[in-house]
Design a protein around this motif. Sequence first.
Motif, PDB file in Angstrom:
ATOM      1  N   LEU A  38       9.511  62.841  31.202  1.00  0.00           N
ATOM      2  CA  LEU A  38       9.004  62.879  29.831  1.00  0.00           C
ATOM      3  C   LEU A  38       9.804  61.868  29.021  1.00  0.00           C
ATOM      4  O   LEU A  38      11.028  61.866  29.060  1.00  0.00           O
ATOM      5  CB  LEU A  38       9.148  64.282  29.240  1.00  0.00           C
ATOM      6  N   GLY A  39       9.117  61.003  28.288  1.00  0.00           N
ATOM      7  CA  GLY A  39       9.780  59.879  27.650  1.00  0.00           C
ATOM      8  C   GLY A  39       9.906  58.729  28.625  1.00  0.00           C
ATOM      9  O   GLY A  39      10.759  57.850  28.468  1.00  0.00           O
ATOM     10  N   GLY A  40       9.042  58.706  29.619  1.00  0.00           N
ATOM     11  CA  GLY A  40       9.140  57.706  30.673  1.00  0.00           C
ATOM     12  C   GLY A  40       8.607  56.343  30.320  1.00  0.00           C
ATOM     13  O   GLY A  40       8.774  55.400  31.104  1.00  0.00           O
ATOM     14  N   THR A  41       7.980  56.191  29.144  1.00  0.00           N
ATOM     15  CA  THR A  41       7.454  54.881  28.761  1.00  0.00           C
ATOM     16  C   THR A  41       8.423  54.101  27.873  1.00  0.00           C
ATOM     17  O   THR A  41       8.102  53.001  27.433  1.00  0.00           O
ATOM     18  CB  THR A  41       6.100  55.034  28.031  1.00  0.00           C
ATOM     19  N   GLY A  42       9.609  54.665  27.620  1.00  0.00           N
ATOM     20  CA  GLY A  42      10.637  53.949  26.865  1.00  0.00           C
ATOM     21  C   GLY A  42      11.478  53.069  27.769  1.00  0.00           C
ATOM     22  O   GLY A  42      11.249  52.987  28.987  1.00  0.00           O
ATOM     23  N   LEU A  43      12.467  52.418  27.193  1.00  0.00           N
ATOM     24  CA  LEU A  43      13.323  51.486  27.931  1.00  0.00           C
ATOM     25  C   LEU A  43      13.970  52.145  29.146  1.00  0.00           C
ATOM     26  O   LEU A  43      13.903  51.627  30.263  1.00  0.00           O
ATOM     27  CB  LEU A  43      14.405  50.923  27.003  1.00  0.00           C
ATOM     28  N   LYS A  46       1.388  58.748  24.620  1.00  0.00           N
ATOM     29  CA  LYS A  46       0.519  57.569  24.639  1.00  0.00           C
ATOM     30  C   LYS A  46      -0.759  57.894  25.416  1.00  0.00           C
ATOM     31  O   LYS A  46      -0.783  58.792  26.262  1.00  0.00           O
ATOM     32  CB  LYS A  46       1.236  56.384  25.300  1.00  0.00           C
ATOM     33  N   THR A  47      -1.804  57.149  25.152  1.00  0.00           N
ATOM     34  CA  THR A  47      -3.081  57.395  25.820  1.00  0.00           C
ATOM     35  C   THR A  47      -3.207  56.654  27.149  1.00  0.00           C
ATOM     36  O   THR A  47      -4.104  56.935  27.934  1.00  0.00           O
ATOM     37  CB  THR A  47      -4.250  56.998  24.907  1.00  0.00           C
ATOM     38  N   SER A  96      -1.390  62.275  29.780  1.00  0.00           N
ATOM     39  CA  SER A  96      -1.271  62.057  28.337  1.00  0.00           C
ATOM     40  C   SER A  96      -1.227  63.409  27.636  1.00  0.00           C
ATOM     41  O   SER A  96      -2.173  64.198  27.712  1.00  0.00           O
ATOM     42  CB  SER A  96      -2.465  61.239  27.830  1.00  0.00           C
ATOM     43  N   CYS A  97      -0.108  63.695  26.988  1.00  0.00           N
ATOM     44  CA  CYS A  97       0.054  64.992  26.321  1.00  0.00           C
ATOM     45  C   CYS A  97       1.261  64.920  25.389  1.00  0.00           C
ATOM     46  O   CYS A  97       2.054  63.978  25.455  1.00  0.00           O
ATOM     47  CB  CYS A  97       0.260  66.103  27.353  1.00  0.00           C
ATOM     48  N   ILE A  98       1.382  65.923  24.534  1.00  0.00           N
ATOM     49  CA  ILE A  98       2.591  66.054  23.719  1.00  0.00           C
ATOM     50  C   ILE A  98       3.598  66.917  24.471  1.00  0.00           C
ATOM     51  O   ILE A  98       4.723  66.512  24.727  1.00  0.00           O
ATOM     52  CB  ILE A  98       2.259  66.638  22.333  1.00  0.00           C
TER      53      ILE A  98
END
Length: 303
Positions: free
Chosen positions: A6-11, A33-34, A50-52
């Motif tokens: 979770l938070g895997g699309t950050g740096l 993100k979608t 894609s989820c919160i």
Amino acid sequence: MKIGILGGTGLIGKSFIALATQKGHRFRVFSRKTSLPPELSSYPELEFVSCILPQAADLEGLDAIINLVGEPIAGVRWTEERKTLIETSRIDFTRGLVARVVDLKSPPKVFVNASAVGYYGMSEEPHPPYSEKKEPGDDFLAKLCVEWENQTLPLKTKGIRSLVFRTGIILSSKGGALEKMLPPFLFGVGGSIATGKQGMSWIHILDFISAMLHLMQLESEAGAYNLVSPHPVSNEEFSRILAKTLHRPNFFKVPSFAIQALYGEGSVVITKGQYVIPERLLSSGYEFQFQNLEKALLNLLEK
């Protein structure tokens, strides 16, 4: 391992996935993100949700879960609204995630949660280095980290091994803190901030990711770990070494009032700091690739 992140699309998340997939690990990425960022879309075995907050069904079948979610703390003005976002994105989110994990039919073997060296409190002055034995501080960031870490405690009652990583300044050539530090030095107006005596506990991103994997795979390791280099430096020393690496001058100083005018209460992240050492990580047998700041910056910047 099959790892949920979770938070895997950050740096950090993107860098972690890139290295770990080379070692045979597979991922399920959860993001608000979608769609996946371009850097991750090329991985064939990467699942995307894609989820919160993930549903329980999406968390089943994972060997490990990594939670990196949290609103930015550094480089922002701490309004009351911002402080509430900082708290809820860490404390409330982690509480909700853990509640779902403990009810899983097939829970993960290990749960990893982010934290920060802000746990120990902030100081403008030098002090003996803090290990994991140091008691927490009593300022906003310290109290935040204590509550954030406490949300993982229910995992223990279910026999799920949990790891809490207290991170410092993660150095990367692809963004983050270093990217924000570079412009003044590149333009020849770089220098230390405030007194320059405040501690900077840093780590090269390759060591950060490698240390994460190292601890995740050691079934004997659990609890809180400082993920920082064994050699923290002062802001003044960091500025000197960065200027040397870039072949730029290091004459200028940024006064505290200028940072305070820009970020208000949030200026403490820049004008204060702490000297932290990774005592438990070293005891676990981890060997750093970049213990020395000059070597780390040369690796990141001279390419």
